[in-house]
Structure formats: structure tokens, C-alpha cells
Design an enzyme around this catalytic site. Structure first.
Site, PDB file in Angstrom:
ATOM      1  N   ASP A 158       0.813  -1.212   0.000  1.00  0.00           N
ATOM      2  CA  ASP A 158       0.000   0.000   0.000  1.00  0.00           C
ATOM      3  C   ASP A 158       0.853   1.272   0.000  1.00  0.00           C
ATOM      4  O   ASP A 158       2.081   1.231  -0.096  1.00  0.00           O
ATOM      5  CB  ASP A 158      -0.950  -0.048   1.197  1.00  0.00           C
ATOM      6  CG  ASP A 158      -2.351   0.455   0.866  1.00  0.00           C
ATOM      7  OD1 ASP A 158      -2.491   1.293  -0.047  1.00  0.00           O
ATOM      8  OD2 ASP A 158      -3.314   0.003   1.518  1.00  0.00           O
ATOM      9  N   ASP A 222     -10.020   3.819  -3.725  1.00  0.00           N
ATOM     10  CA  ASP A 222     -10.719   2.623  -3.267  1.00  0.00           C
ATOM     11  C   ASP A 222     -12.124   2.526  -3.846  1.00  0.00           C
ATOM     12  O   ASP A 222     -12.856   3.510  -3.946  1.00  0.00           O
ATOM     13  CB  ASP A 222     -10.815   2.613  -1.743  1.00  0.00           C
ATOM     14  CG  ASP A 222      -9.477   2.361  -1.072  1.00  0.00           C
ATOM     15  OD1 ASP A 222      -8.483   2.109  -1.785  1.00  0.00           O
ATOM     16  OD2 ASP A 222      -9.422   2.415   0.167  1.00  0.00           O
TER      17      ASP A 222
END
Length: 440
Positions: A158, A222
Site C-alpha cells: 500500500d 478505493d
């Protein structure tokens, strides 16, 4: 984070330049280290459970995947996301799993492997993960070795808690290259190569360089379990499909099928688009409560076969935007008409982005993969039925609002003799007989 403008038209010159760059980068620099040729299929717990995960839940989910036949159709990864770790490292710098929720990572991965699954884990390129657990910055090789020793096969990486510029002194590529180098070093030492999945949200044109160091790369922020999120991501990927091929691909984020307020048709469109652009297919719902209707979408083997095509690793691409002029950036009404080659024929995807049913028409030769002068048999990849023979054009009737049609066209001999005009589609403007007579 910046706000996208809903509508923007890109110039053909700009798009052509991007296409050229993407094609060169993808073909020349794809990482081919023995893993990740095809898109990963499996499960990730984040969309359903966020931080509320433990070993029991993960193994229970794996058992559901076997029971429901998901493993049998290709979903063979079970991946942890954030929150599996202790908040602090050991005295010698090792990252440690939560001693209550994940008392032994080796036991977890042994169980997953015994069930027939690969095991995936999560970390971050910064000081901390997005949920505040230890990131891997300045511990890249140490963490990579830990993940390998625990038996993991896949790493999602990430983009949170980025170090100050005067500490990192790297751009986005360099920040992710650190872990890519660490994984390569661990592979050389141990013989174990992990699939490497970048998650930098499309910030730094990752589609131009992701294939050099990873097997997939997130292209957007997202996902959410609503149509507006699905359509926005489809819009984003429509301009960068050339980046995807075997061993490296655009990642559109985890699947939301079974979550939120997606209708059946919206869920079908979501799954079809993700599968046919060759994105990873990671289920992200609570399998204990999934409906048979949503499960049937995830198990469509004809759609999955396109995603897992061993011959063609490339994505389908838009050949006409439909509601908008071609190359229009519109998160609400993305491109509607798509096609691409597959080992079994030419695949078409038609998306009705409107909020009411619509007929959807296209000329066959609008797709660059179709031969002029040939008629095609039409197979529906959702109804699993023969839709007859298409000569020059095809119309999908009454496509539901936010619904999809997925077709496989195969050559079925020459088109009937004597059709007029003698050229179809755009060729008509230059349609010329051998003696120079124009038919335009």
C-alpha cells in the site's frame, strides 16, 4: 485527494501518444519472474470485514470457497489485508503477527495450502499501514524474508504514511522499487518468488511503469459498493487498457459483488468489466451470507475463461464510447462498446450506462479484431446461448439499465454475396473498385 472533473474530452493526439508509450513499456519491460502470468483470482477480507479479522475467519472463508465451488473455478488465493500485525516491531526489528488473532502465521498458511489455496499478506511502503500498523519502509528485505518464512505467496503493498522527502529522496517508482528489490533478493536466497501487487491508487501514472516491477497495480482510489464507483473505475481504465498483458496488469480493486446496494445487473456489469479487462478478481464479501444470485455471477466460467486466457493477456478496449464522443472522460457515463481478441474468438462487451433499458447497435468492423467480408456466429457469455449469425452489424435488444452484454464472435464463413454497399463501416468513405469507381 484531488477531485476528478466528471467530463473531459482528450485529444486524439494525446491519446495516441499515451497508447504508444504504454505499448512499448508493457511489451519491453514486463516482469517475468515465473509467477503472476495470469490475473490473481481469490479472496480478500477487507471489503467485508476491514480490521475485524482473525485466523478462524480466514480459514472459515477458505472452507466456504471450497464448499461453494469457487476454488474449482479458479479462485485459489486467500489474502489478508491490513490489521494482522502487532502495533510494534520486535526488539530486533521483525514485524510480528497479532498474538491473539493470528497466533501463528505458519499455521495459517499451512492450513490454506492444505486446502488448495495460495496465501497472501499485506504491507505498506511507508512508515505505517493505512490502519496504523508497522509499514515496511527501511525494513523491506527483513519483512520480505519474514513473509517468505511464514509461507506467503502474494504481497499487496500500500501507499500510506509516506516518509518526508528529505528522508526518502525517491519518487513513487523508487519507493516501490525498494520492495521489488527486496523480494528479488529473497527469491534469490530462498527460491520463493512472491506475486507483487502495488496499491498506489494511480497517483503517479503507474500504468506506465508498474509492469517493470510488479504483477498488478491499482489505478484508482478505493472502490465502493455502489454503481457510481463502478462506473467511475470503468471510465478510468478505458484510457489505459494497453498497459495490461500477461505478467502485469491494471488492478481495478477488489470486487464488491454481494455488498452494498448493487443490483443484479450492476453486479454482472461490475464482474464482466473487471474480468474482461484482465484485472485481478478478488472476492470481497461475507461468504457466509452471499446469495445464490451473486454467487452465480462469480462462478460464470465463460467470463472467467476470458480473464484467465493463456494465449491473450491483453485487455479488451473501447472501440466506441457511445453516449459521449470518443475519448470523453466521464465518470457517470463511461465507454459503452468494447472488444478484444481471445483464444476462442473476438470478445465484445456492451455496457448500458443509462438508467433505463436500451438497444445497443454496432457495426462489426468497428472492432479492429473483426475481418471485413466475414460473417460471425454470436455466443452470449451470460445466457450461454447461440444468438445466431451476425452479418456486418449486431443489435443487443433491451439491455437493462446499468446492465451488460458479453459476446463471443467466431468466424462463420464469408458474408452473403452481393451485399450493398460493398464496404462496411468506416471503409465506406474510401470504398473503391479496382477500376477506380468509388462507392462512398
Amino acid at each position: 485527494m484531488f477531485q476528478k472533473q466528471p467530463i473531459m474530452t482528450l485529444s486524439r493526439t494525446f491519446v495516441a501518444a499515451v497508447v504508444g508509450i504504454l505499448s512499448a513499456a508493457t511489451s519491453a519491460n514486463a516482469i517475468t519472474n515465473g509467477v503472476g502470468k495470469l490475473p490473481v483470482m481469490g479472496y480478500n477480507a477487507w471489503n467485508a470485514f476491514a480490521c475485524n479479522v482473525n485466523e478462524t475467519l480466514i480459514i472459515q472463508t477458505a472452507n466456504y470457497m471450497k464448499e461453494y465451488g469457487l476454488l474449482d473455478v479458479g479462485y485459489n488465493h486467500v489474502n489478508l489485508d491490513d490489521c494482522w500485525a502487532m502495533k510494534n516491531r520486535s526488539s530486533t526489528g521483525e514485524v510480528m503477527s497479532d498474538n491473539i488473532r493470528f497466533p501463528s502465521m505458519n499455521t495459517l498458511t499451512d492450513q490454506l495450502h492444505a486446502l488448495g489455496f495460495y496465501a497472501g499478506i499485506y504491507s505498506d511502503s511507508g512508515w505505517f499501514t493505512c490502519a496504523g500498523y508497522p509499514g515496511s519502509f527501511m525494513h523491506e528485505e527483513q519483512d520480505a524474508m519474514t513473509f517468505q518464512s511464514w509461507g506467503f505467496d502474494f504481497l499487496k503493498y500500500d501507499n500510506c504514511a509516506i516518509p518526508f522527502d528529505d528522508i526518502i529522496r525517491e519518487g513513487m517508482i523508487g519507493k516501490y522499487q525498494r520492495m521489488a528489490d527486496a523480494l528479488a533478493a529473497v527469491a534469490e536466497k530462498t527460491g520463493t518468488t512472491l506475486i507483487f501487487s502495488l496499491c498506489e491508487w494511480g497517483w503517479s501514472q503507474v500504468w506506465l511503469w508498474g509492469a517493470q516491477i510488479s504483477h498488478s497495480w491499482r489505478i484508482d482510489s478505493d472502490i465502493g459498493p455502489q454503481w457510481s464507483s463502478i462506473s467511475s473505475i470503468i471510465n478510468s481504465v478505458s484510457f489505459i487498457t494497453q498497459a495490461t498483458n500477461h505478467y502485469g496488469r491494471n488492478d481495478l480493486d477488489m470486487l464488491e459483488i454481494g455488498n452494498g446496494n448493487l443490483t443484479y445487473d450492476e453486479a454482472k456489469t461490475h464482474f464482466t468489466a473487471w474480468a474482461l479487462v484482465k484485472a485481478p478478481l478478488l472476492i470481497g464479501t461475507n461468504l457466509a451470507t452471499i446469495s445464490q444470485e451473486m454467487l452465480s455471477i462469480l462462478k460464470n466460467q465463460e467470463i472467467i475463461a476470458v480473464n484467465q486466457d493463456p494465449i491473450y493477456g491483453t485487455s479488451i478496449s473501447p472501440f466506441r464510447w457511445g453516449n459521449n464522443p470518443d475519448w470523453t472522460y466521464n465518470a457517470i457515463y463511461p465507454a459503452q462498446y468494447w472488444s478484444g481478441p481471445s483464444e476462442n474468438g473476438t470478445v465484445f462487451m456492451l455496457i448500458n450506462t443509462l438508467s433505463e433499458p436500451a438497444n445497443m447497435f454496432f457495426n462489426l468492423t468497428e472492432s479492429p479484431w473483426i475481418r471485413a467480408g466475414i460473417q460471425y456466429s454470436v455466443w452470449d457469455l451470460w445466457t450461454h446461448t447461440d444468438n445466431g449469425t451476425a452479418v456486418r452489424s449486431f443489435t443487443a435488444m433491451n439491455v437493462p439499465a446499468h446492465g451488460v452484454v458479453a459476446l463471443l464472435l467466431k468466424e462463420d464463413g464469408n458474408e452473403p454475396a452481393g451485399l450493398m454497399p460493398p464496404c462496411a463501416g468506416e471503409a465506406l468513405s474510401q470504398c473503391t473498385a479496382e477500376n477506380g469507381t468509388s462507392y462512398s
